[in-house]
Design a protein around this motif. Structure first.
Motif, short mmCIF file in Angstrom:
data_model
loop_
_atom_site.label_atom_id
_atom_site.label_comp_id
_atom_site.label_asym_id
_atom_site.label_seq_id
_atom_site.Cartn_x
_atom_site.Cartn_y
_atom_site.Cartn_z
N GLY A 113 0.99 -1.39 -0.20
CA GLY A 113 0.29 0.11 0.42
C GLY A 113 1.02 1.29 -0.28
N ASP A 114 1.79 1.43 0.45
CA ASP A 114 2.93 2.47 0.95
C ASP A 114 3.38 2.69 -0.70
N ASP A 115 3.98 1.50 -1.40
CA ASP A 115 4.22 1.81 -3.22
C ASP A 115 3.05 2.65 -3.74
N LEU A 116 2.28 1.69 -3.65
CA LEU A 116 0.91 2.72 -4.10
C LEU A 116 0.56 3.84 -3.81
N ALA A 117 0.49 4.47 -2.79
CA ALA A 117 0.73 5.56 -2.31
C ALA A 117 1.84 6.60 -3.08
N ARG A 118 2.53 6.35 -3.23
CA ARG A 118 3.99 6.68 -3.41
C ARG A 118 4.17 6.92 -5.40
N LEU A 119 3.37 6.94 -6.34
CA LEU A 119 3.47 6.42 -7.70
C LEU A 119 3.26 7.93 -8.58
N SER A 120 3.41 8.10 -9.36
CA SER A 120 3.55 9.27 -9.70
C SER A 120 2.30 9.59 -10.45
N HIS A 121 1.68 10.97 -10.65
CA HIS A 121 1.00 11.47 -12.00
C HIS A 121 0.71 10.11 -12.91
N SER A 122 2.21 10.69 -13.93
CA SER A 122 1.96 10.24 -15.10
C SER A 122 2.35 8.25 -15.35
N ALA A 123 2.34 7.64 -13.66
CA ALA A 123 1.95 6.07 -13.78
C ALA A 123 0.83 5.75 -13.13
N ALA A 124 -0.15 7.32 -13.01
CA ALA A 124 -1.85 6.43 -12.49
C ALA A 124 -2.27 6.46 -13.59
N VAL A 125 -1.66 7.21 -14.63
CA VAL A 125 -3.35 7.58 -16.24
C VAL A 125 -2.94 6.04 -17.08
N PRO A 126 -2.04 5.18 -17.70
CA PRO A 126 -2.19 3.99 -17.61
C PRO A 126 -2.67 3.46 -16.82
N VAL A 127 -2.82 3.08 -15.90
CA VAL A 127 -2.92 1.76 -14.87
C VAL A 127 -5.04 2.31 -14.54
N LEU A 128 -5.13 3.55 -14.57
CA LEU A 128 -6.41 3.48 -14.54
C LEU A 128 -7.54 3.59 -15.89
N SER A 129 -6.53 3.69 -17.31
CA SER A 129 -7.02 3.09 -18.77
C SER A 129 -7.17 1.37 -18.87
N ARG A 130 -6.32 0.77 -18.37
CA ARG A 130 -6.00 -0.57 -18.32
C ARG A 130 -7.42 -1.56 -17.57
N LEU A 131 -7.45 -0.24 -16.53
CA LEU A 131 -8.61 -0.98 -15.48
C LEU A 131 -9.74 -0.39 -15.78
N ALA A 132 -9.90 0.43 -17.06
CA ALA A 132 -11.62 0.73 -17.74
C ALA A 132 -11.83 0.06 -18.31
N GLU A 133 -10.89 -0.78 -18.70
CA GLU A 133 -11.15 -1.38 -20.12
C GLU A 133 -12.14 -2.92 -19.82
N LYS A 134 -12.90 -3.14 -20.68
CA LYS A 134 -14.25 -4.38 -20.33
C LYS A 134 -13.72 -5.62 -20.06
N SER A 135 -13.91 -6.54 -19.37
CA SER A 135 -13.58 -7.72 -19.17
C SER A 135 -14.81 -8.75 -19.74
N GLU A 136 -14.45 -10.06 -20.13
CA GLU A 136 -15.17 -10.82 -19.98
C GLU A 136 -14.77 -12.18 -19.54
N ALA A 137 -14.30 -11.70 -18.07
CA ALA A 137 -13.33 -12.54 -17.54
C ALA A 137 -14.39 -14.28 -16.76
N SER A 138 -13.97 -15.20 -16.23
CA SER A 138 -14.22 -15.86 -15.37
C SER A 138 -14.78 -14.85 -14.18
N ALA A 139 -16.15 -15.28 -13.20
CA ALA A 139 -16.24 -13.99 -11.58
C ALA A 139 -15.39 -13.79 -11.01
N ASP A 140 -14.66 -15.75 -10.59
CA ASP A 140 -13.37 -14.48 -9.90
C ASP A 140 -12.87 -13.66 -10.07
N LYS A 141 -12.29 -14.03 -11.27
CA LYS A 141 -11.27 -12.86 -12.17
C LYS A 141 -12.26 -11.52 -12.16
#
Length: 272
Positions: A218-246
């Motif tokens: 959690g400490d490492d996440l809190a210290r991420l730079s702004h530039s690293a947050a943008v691609p993470v948000l984009s990747r998490l926003a992608e639609k997913s058709e994975a299984s229920a557990d995923k």
């Protein structure tokens, strides 16, 4: 032998040879100070990432911080994450009942209240807010929703850090141990997450990003730079058709990152 080091720790020991330090102005950083062993010339107190304080005869300029700035103790909250503040409260109150602490007791803890008032500029979270936080950091916290109580997860990173710190301090063969005073010091440099931002930025799939977020400290996440947050948000926003557990893991990763996002953007630290 300059290679011999010792761990600095708080203790009741008053042996001058083990406790006394000489304070001198830093030759490199204006307003900063260095702490040299009074009976061990050439040995300086140094901070080593992520959480070691050592007396070393040879300071590694790349990894150690030997210049410190004296600050008021209340300023320590500026360098602490929410998990670190809550960990201190749970440590002090969770001695019984398997380490569990009721949310009502956690919310009433003085250190927690000061952190929210002075650093986040808001009232202490309500139980629902804490529940969301603990669910988003489930790898660190074991939350019991039925009884509204929480403890540090026994096999989680917070407990592992404490165990590792104890092991490092206990194994040290030291020429001196430092007895802490009433003041507080803060290094002139703060640790950065080791490659986490770059790894997240170059992650080639949503599943890989989810795994990195759930496994990260959690400490490492809190210290991420702004530039690293943008691609993470984009990747998490992608639609997913994975299984229920995923999908469950994806939801947990999204929630965890969104909870961390205000910290990355510096929100909550504005003057009231």
């Amino acid at each position: 032998d300059d290679s011999i080091e010792s761990a600095c720790e708080l203790s009741s020991d008053q042996d001058m040879k083990r406790c006394n330090l000489i304070v001198s102005a830093s030759p490199f950083s204006q307003g900063a100070y260095r702490f040299e062993g009074a009976f061990w010339p050439g040995r300086y107190m140094a901070y080593r990432s992520p959480e070691q304080l050592r007396m070393a005869g040879k300071v590694d300029e790349g990894n150690d911080v030997a210049d410190f700035v004296l600050v008021d103790f209340s300023a320590a909250y500026k360098f602490m994450t929410t998990s670190e503040v809550l960990k201190g409260a749970v440590d002090s109150q969770g001695k019984a009942e398997g380490g569990y602490v009721k949310l009502s007791d956690l919310r009433a803890d003085l250190q927690v209240r000061l952190y929210f008032q002075q650093m986040l500029g808001s009232a202490v979270w309500n139980n629902k807010d804490f529940e969301t936080f603990f669910e988003g950091h489930y790898e660190e916290w074991d939350f019991d929703a039925k009884k509204s109580r929480v403890r540090m997860r026994p096999d989680g990173p917070l407990m592992r850090q404490a165990a590792a710190k104890s092991s490092v301090n206990g194994a040290s063969q030291s020429p001196m141990d430092v007895d802490g005073g009433a003041g507080s010091t803060a290094g002139t440099a703060s640790p950065e997450p080791s490659g986490l931002g770059e790894t997240l930025s170059t992650s080639n799939s949503q599943a890989a990003t989810v795994k990195l977020l759930l496994d990260a400290n959690g400490d490492d996440l809190a210290r991420l730079s702004h530039s690293a947050a943008v691609p993470v948000l984009s990747r998490l926003a992608e639609k997913s058709e994975a299984s229920a557990d995923k999908l469950q893991n994806l939801t947990a990763a999204r929630r965890r990152f969104l909870i961390t996002l205000p910290v990355l953007l510096g929100e909550g630290k504005k003057d009231r």
